[in-house]
Design a protein around this motif. Structure first.
Motif: not given
Length: 118
Positions: A85-86, A97-99, A112-118
Motif C-alpha cells: 500500500t502506497f 493505493y495498492q500495487k 508494477i504500475w500497469d496492473i491494478d490490484v483488485e
C-alpha cells in the motif's frame, strides 16, 4: 538473519544488514556474496571481492510512503505475489493505493504500475 536464497547467484543467501544513513537506521537486504564499502556513509560501492550485487534497501519505496518489511522481502524471494500500500497527497488529500512489487536485479524491487490490484 537470513531471509532466503539469492535469486541471482548460485550459493548466496539474502542477509539483513543494519546500516545508518543520514542519521537514520535502515536495513539493507543483501546477498551474502555482496560486500560493500563506503567512505561517507551514504554512497555504497561494491568491493572487488564481491561476486553478486543484489540488494534491496528497506527504504527503497519511501517516496511512496512505504518501507519494506522483512516478511515482504521473504515473500518476494519465495516467488510470491506481493501487494504493498502506497500513500501520497493529491490535491491536498491523502490518497492510498495498492500495487504489486517484484524483484529487480538492478533496483532490488520494482513497482508494477500497469496492473491494478483488485
Amino acid at each position: 538473519m537470513i531471509l532466503g536464497k539469492c535469486p541471482y547467484c548460485k550459493d548466496g543467501k539474502i542477509e539483513v544488514r543494519k546500516k545508518e544513513i543520514n542519521g537514520k537506521k535502515v536495513e539493507l537486504y543483501a546477498c551474502s556474496n555482496a560486500t560493500w564499502k563506503t567512505e561517507d556513509g551514504e554512497l555504497f560501492e561494491l568491493t572487488p571481492e564481491a561476486t553478486c550485487d543484489f540488494r534491496i534497501w528497506q527504504n527503497s519505496l519511501r517516496k511512496y510512503g512505504k518501507y519494506l518489511k522483512q516478511r515482504e522481502v521473504r515473500a518476494l524471494l519465495e516467488g510470491e505475489d506481493v501487494v504493498v500500500t502506497f500513500h501520497s497527497k493529491k490535491y491536498k488529500e491523502k490518497v492510498s493505493y495498492q500495487k504489486y512489487i517484484t524483484l529487480s536485479q538492478e533496483y532490488g524491487v520494482s513497482v508494477i504500475w500497469d496492473i491494478d490490484v483488485e
